[in-house]
Design an enzyme around this catalytic site. Structure first.
Site, PDB file in Angstrom:
ATOM      1  N   LYS A 164      -2.994   2.686  10.009  1.00  0.00           N
ATOM      2  CA  LYS A 164      -1.852   3.179   9.227  1.00  0.00           C
ATOM      3  C   LYS A 164      -2.321   3.890   7.948  1.00  0.00           C
ATOM      4  O   LYS A 164      -1.801   4.956   7.602  1.00  0.00           O
ATOM      5  CB  LYS A 164      -0.991   1.955   8.880  1.00  0.00           C
ATOM      6  CG  LYS A 164       0.084   2.144   7.868  1.00  0.00           C
ATOM      7  CD  LYS A 164       0.923   0.878   7.741  1.00  0.00           C
ATOM      8  CE  LYS A 164       0.298  -0.224   6.915  1.00  0.00           C
ATOM      9  NZ  LYS A 164       0.196   0.016   5.478  1.00  0.00           N
TER      10      LYS A 164
ATOM     11  N   THR B 235       0.859  -1.186   0.000  1.00  0.00           N
ATOM     12  CA  THR B 235       0.000   0.000   0.000  1.00  0.00           C
ATOM     13  C   THR B 235       0.893   1.233   0.000  1.00  0.00           C
ATOM     14  O   THR B 235       1.625   1.465   0.962  1.00  0.00           O
ATOM     15  CB  THR B 235      -0.904  -0.012   1.246  1.00  0.00           C
ATOM     16  OG1 THR B 235      -1.702  -1.194   1.176  1.00  0.00           O
ATOM     17  CG2 THR B 235      -1.807   1.205   1.291  1.00  0.00           C
TER      18      THR B 235
ATOM     19  N   CYS C  43      -3.799  -2.288   8.905  1.00  0.00           N
ATOM     20  CA  CYS C  43      -4.110  -1.443   7.742  1.00  0.00           C
ATOM     21  C   CYS C  43      -4.872  -0.172   8.063  1.00  0.00           C
ATOM     22  O   CYS C  43      -4.419   0.923   7.727  1.00  0.00           O
ATOM     23  CB  CYS C  43      -4.892  -2.250   6.711  1.00  0.00           C
ATOM     24  SG  CYS C  43      -3.909  -3.542   5.968  1.00  0.00           S
TER      25      CYS C  43
ATOM     26  N   ARG D 234      -8.447  -9.412   3.541  1.00  0.00           N
ATOM     27  CA  ARG D 234      -8.533  -9.200   4.992  1.00  0.00           C
ATOM     28  C   ARG D 234      -7.831 -10.333   5.708  1.00  0.00           C
ATOM     29  O   ARG D 234      -7.868 -11.483   5.247  1.00  0.00           O
ATOM     30  CB  ARG D 234      -9.996  -9.222   5.450  1.00  0.00           C
ATOM     31  CG  ARG D 234     -10.801  -8.021   5.052  1.00  0.00           C
ATOM     32  CD  ARG D 234     -12.272  -8.317   5.206  1.00  0.00           C
ATOM     33  NE  ARG D 234     -12.651  -9.469   4.381  1.00  0.00           N
ATOM     34  CZ  ARG D 234     -13.840 -10.056   4.403  1.00  0.00           C
ATOM     35  NH1 ARG D 234     -14.767  -9.633   5.226  1.00  0.00           N
ATOM     36  NH2 ARG D 234     -14.111 -11.081   3.608  1.00  0.00           N
ATOM     37  N   GLU D 235      -7.231 -10.039   6.836  1.00  0.00           N
ATOM     38  CA  GLU D 235      -6.650 -11.102   7.647  1.00  0.00           C
ATOM     39  C   GLU D 235      -7.782 -11.988   8.146  1.00  0.00           C
ATOM     40  O   GLU D 235      -8.891 -11.514   8.387  1.00  0.00           O
ATOM     41  CB  GLU D 235      -5.891 -10.498   8.829  1.00  0.00           C
ATOM     42  CG  GLU D 235      -4.700  -9.693   8.377  1.00  0.00           C
ATOM     43  CD  GLU D 235      -3.860  -9.166   9.533  1.00  0.00           C
ATOM     44  OE1 GLU D 235      -4.031  -9.622  10.666  1.00  0.00           O
ATOM     45  OE2 GLU D 235      -3.022  -8.299   9.270  1.00  0.00           O
TER      46      GLU D 235
ATOM     47  N   ASN E  54      -9.982   1.791   2.137  1.00  0.00           N
ATOM     48  CA  ASN E  54      -9.764   1.541   3.561  1.00  0.00           C
ATOM     49  C   ASN E  54     -10.269   2.699   4.424  1.00  0.00           C
ATOM     50  O   ASN E  54     -10.853   2.483   5.486  1.00  0.00           O
ATOM     51  CB  ASN E  54      -8.280   1.276   3.842  1.00  0.00           C
ATOM     52  CG  ASN E  54      -7.939  -0.197   3.636  1.00  0.00           C
ATOM     53  OD1 ASN E  54      -8.815  -1.004   3.345  1.00  0.00           O
ATOM     54  ND2 ASN E  54      -6.678  -0.549   3.799  1.00  0.00           N
TER      55      ASN E  54
ATOM     56  N   ALA F 175     -20.873  -2.114  15.454  1.00  0.00           N
ATOM     57  CA  ALA F 175     -20.269  -1.213  16.438  1.00  0.00           C
ATOM     58  C   ALA F 175     -19.376  -2.038  17.357  1.00  0.00           C
ATOM     59  O   ALA F 175     -19.649  -3.204  17.626  1.00  0.00           O
ATOM     60  CB  ALA F 175     -21.370  -0.517  17.230  1.00  0.00           C
TER      61      ALA F 175
ATOM     62  N   PHE G   7     -19.611  -3.910   7.555  1.00  0.00           N
ATOM     63  CA  PHE G   7     -18.824  -2.910   8.285  1.00  0.00           C
ATOM     64  C   PHE G   7     -19.701  -1.925   9.036  1.00  0.00           C
ATOM     65  O   PHE G   7     -19.411  -0.740   9.129  1.00  0.00           O
ATOM     66  CB  PHE G   7     -17.824  -2.208   7.351  1.00  0.00           C
ATOM     67  CG  PHE G   7     -16.594  -3.044   7.186  1.00  0.00           C
ATOM     68  CD1 PHE G   7     -16.662  -4.241   6.486  1.00  0.00           C
ATOM     69  CD2 PHE G   7     -15.398  -2.679   7.766  1.00  0.00           C
ATOM     70  CE1 PHE G   7     -15.554  -5.054   6.369  1.00  0.00           C
ATOM     71  CE2 PHE G   7     -14.281  -3.490   7.658  1.00  0.00           C
ATOM     72  CZ  PHE G   7     -14.365  -4.676   6.951  1.00  0.00           C
TER      73      PHE G   7
HETATM   74  C1  UDX Z   1      -8.589  -4.357   6.141  1.00  0.00           C
HETATM   75  C2  UDX Z   1      -9.429  -4.237   4.864  1.00  0.00           C
HETATM   76  O1  UDX Z   1     -10.741  -4.800   5.077  1.00  0.00           O
HETATM   77  C3  UDX Z   1      -8.754  -4.912   3.701  1.00  0.00           C
HETATM   78  O2  UDX Z   1      -9.515  -4.713   2.523  1.00  0.00           O
HETATM   79  C4  UDX Z   1      -7.358  -4.335   3.540  1.00  0.00           C
HETATM   80  O3  UDX Z   1      -6.663  -5.002   2.528  1.00  0.00           O
HETATM   81  C5  UDX Z   1      -6.572  -4.442   4.840  1.00  0.00           C
HETATM   82  O4  UDX Z   1      -7.301  -3.835   5.895  1.00  0.00           O
HETATM   83  P1  UDX Z   1      -8.106  -6.209   7.996  1.00  0.00           P
HETATM   84  O5  UDX Z   1      -7.224  -5.197   8.640  1.00  0.00           O
HETATM   85  O6  UDX Z   1      -7.608  -7.602   7.854  1.00  0.00           O
HETATM   86  O7  UDX Z   1      -8.506  -5.742   6.520  1.00  0.00           O
HETATM   87  O8  UDX Z   1      -9.421  -6.270   8.882  1.00  0.00           O
HETATM   88  P2  UDX Z   1     -10.977  -5.926   8.743  1.00  0.00           P
HETATM   89  O9  UDX Z   1     -11.748  -7.177   8.776  1.00  0.00           O
HETATM   90  O10 UDX Z   1     -11.250  -5.001   7.634  1.00  0.00           O
HETATM   91  O11 UDX Z   1     -11.229  -5.177  10.137  1.00  0.00           O
HETATM   92  C6  UDX Z   1     -10.503  -4.004  10.483  1.00  0.00           C
HETATM   93  C7  UDX Z   1     -10.916  -3.498  11.845  1.00  0.00           C
HETATM   94  O12 UDX Z   1     -12.228  -2.975  11.840  1.00  0.00           O
HETATM   95  C8  UDX Z   1     -10.905  -4.557  12.947  1.00  0.00           C
HETATM   96  O13 UDX Z   1     -10.363  -3.991  14.119  1.00  0.00           O
HETATM   97  C9  UDX Z   1     -12.364  -4.896  13.129  1.00  0.00           C
HETATM   98  O14 UDX Z   1     -12.662  -5.378  14.408  1.00  0.00           O
HETATM   99  C10 UDX Z   1     -12.996  -3.554  12.874  1.00  0.00           C
HETATM  100  N1  UDX Z   1     -14.391  -3.642  12.427  1.00  0.00           N
HETATM  101  C11 UDX Z   1     -14.673  -4.171  11.197  1.00  0.00           C
HETATM  102  C12 UDX Z   1     -15.412  -3.170  13.240  1.00  0.00           C
HETATM  103  O15 UDX Z   1     -15.175  -2.696  14.359  1.00  0.00           O
HETATM  104  N2  UDX Z   1     -16.690  -3.232  12.776  1.00  0.00           N
HETATM  105  C13 UDX Z   1     -17.010  -3.733  11.555  1.00  0.00           C
HETATM  106  O16 UDX Z   1     -18.201  -3.728  11.211  1.00  0.00           O
HETATM  107  C14 UDX Z   1     -15.971  -4.231  10.748  1.00  0.00           C
END
Ligand code: UDX
Length: 439
Positions: free
Chosen positions: A266, A122, A263, A154-155, A211, A255, A252
């Protein structure tokens, strides 16, 4: 087609392994010799469901290899992906591109003419052109292409996300680069995955905009949750109600204790810094960052409030330390703010996480670990859920209540039904809903 994947972090490793699963010959390169040795022995350095099986299969098929020999891997490759880290730079928060530029220099020296260099890390807008300049500087006159191919996996669901993405974004400005990337992603055509081919700048910006948008969405629902708590609403109902509008979408909108991970924190910081630098401030994103930081602290305050006025000497049990389920990653996890804040108030904190202990232990000194989630409840005054691991959803709440000395549950992910928790004899505080108490 032969691929060299530079960097075996999350994105590099998953992408490299998945391309080998598509049938391409992939050499994954890293400077960390012990990591490479372990990978060659089939040991996976990260916890990612399904990854170990794919590595084993493609290693034994001879399509996948792990090496520290950068120059040979690059010299043999038709396409070289750069998937090295771009951490936040201290001071201004912009992405630190040192590793990307260093990789570009080394690639320039080792590559064959006609190589396509693809930036998967990124990177802030303008980086791909800078990489092209660096390569031209190192190898004047040599023929090559540069492309941008941001990764959205996503992880925790990385393989599925790579194999079945909503879209593939490619920044390519010559035929060779476009053709190479179309060929690499051909297996996805069967699933009619849209492949958007655009300029380098648009591709770079798309990753950050995606993101940041998701981070804003989460933060928005978190603030609506705060309002729900004040006025007797239920954020899960409101989220369902707005999510059914196709323009908004239901994803997404959970809450919780604030977003974390490698990601969102950052990338939002980097986008805000880029906006300021170019005189186009990203105020929604700036506010999102500030609100999210504050939210993690508020979560700790919520637990402290549940402990009552005297917190010193009290005990809190925590379920879930990873930034989200199905990963052992704790980077920028809300737990890293919440646990120390509780400890600073004189609280003894005990925790369970199915995978994150190894990553978290050095970062959370004084945290007591338990191997079983029920043991976390032993003699604690408050039990708090920070990460929504599926295995926590079905825990026997009566057993938890029996083991606790206090009777308050703070469920930061709404994994339990409040009425079930109260029926077990415990007070319940979820997110964005009215607290329920036994008495
Ligand atoms: C994210 C992006 O989704 C992905 O497309 C990008 O390539 C990398 O960053 P990731 O960091 O693996 O992926 O996690 P993700 O599932 O997106 O969740 C990110 C954060 O948001 C987590 O802390 C999660 O708990 C939080 N989250 C997510 C919420 O609090 N509520 C939601 O509804 C969704």
């Amino acid at each position: 087609m032969r691929i060299a994947m530079i960097g075996t972090g999350y994105v590099g490793l998953v992408s490299g392994v998945c391309f080998s699963e598509f049938g391409f010959d992939v050499a994954c390169v890293d400077i960390d010799a012990s990591k490479i040795e372990r990978l060659n022995a089939g040991e996976v350095p990260i916890y990612e469901p399904g990854l170990d099986g794919l590595i084993e299969r493609n290693l034994s098929a001879g399509r996948l290899s792990f090496t520290t020999d950068f120059d040979t891997a690059v010299a043999r490759a038709d396409v070289v992906f750069v998937a090295v880290g771009t951490p936040s730079r201290r001071g201004d928060g912009e992405a630190d591109l040192t590793y990307v530029y260093a990789a570009a220099r080394q690639i320039a020296k080792a590559m064959r003419p006609g190589t396509v260099v693809v930036i998967k890390s990124t990177v802030v807008v303008g980086t791909c052109r800078k990489v092209a300049e660096i390569i031209r500087e190192e190898r004047p006159g040599v023929d090559f292409s540069v492309a941008s191919n941001p990764e959205f996996l996503r992880e925790g669901s990385a393989i599925e996300d790579f194999m079945r993405p909503d879209r593939v974004v490619v920044g390519a400005e010559d035929e060779r680069a476009e053709a190479a990337l179309r060929r690499l992603y051909r297996p996805l055509y069967l699933r009619e995955t849209p492949i958007l081919v655009t300029s380098l700048e648009n591709a770079e910006l798309t990753k950050y905009a995606a993101n940041a948008f998701l981070a804003v969405k989460i933060t928005f629902i978190n603030e609506i949750a705060n309002l729900c708590e004040k006025v007797g609403g239920d954020v899960q109902k409101v989220a369902s109600g707005i999510g059914l509008d196709n323009r908004i979408g239901s994803k997404f909108l959970h809450a919780g204790p604030g977003f974390g991970g490698s990601c969102f924190p950052k990338d939002t910081t980097a986008l805000a810094a880029t906006g300021l630098k170019h005189g186009a401030p990203q105020r929604l994103v700036e506010t999102t960052i500030a609100v999210n930081e504050e939210r993690k602290r508020q979560m700790a305050e919520r637990v402290l409030a549940a402990l009552g006025p005297e917190t010193a000497g009290k005990r809190v049990g925590i379920l879930g330390i990873a930034f989200k389920p199905n990963t052992d990653d704790v980077r920028d996890a809300p737990s890293l703010v919440i646990v120390p804040a509780l400890q600073a108030a004189g609280v003894t904190v005990v925790a369970h996480d199915p995978e994150a202990r190894g990553q978290a232990e050095p970062l959370l000194p004084g945290l007591e670990w338990r191997a079983n989630p029920y043991d976390v409840a032993d003699e604690v005054d408050v039990l708090a859920v920070i990460t929504e691991w599926n295995t926590y959803r079905g825990l026997d709440l009566a057993e938890i209540a029996r083991r606790m000395r206090g009777h308050a549950v703070v469920d930061m992910r709404n994994i339990w039904q409040g009425s079930d928790v109260v029926a077990a004899g415990l007070d319940y505080q979820g997110i964005g809903k009215t607290p329920l108490s036994v008495g």
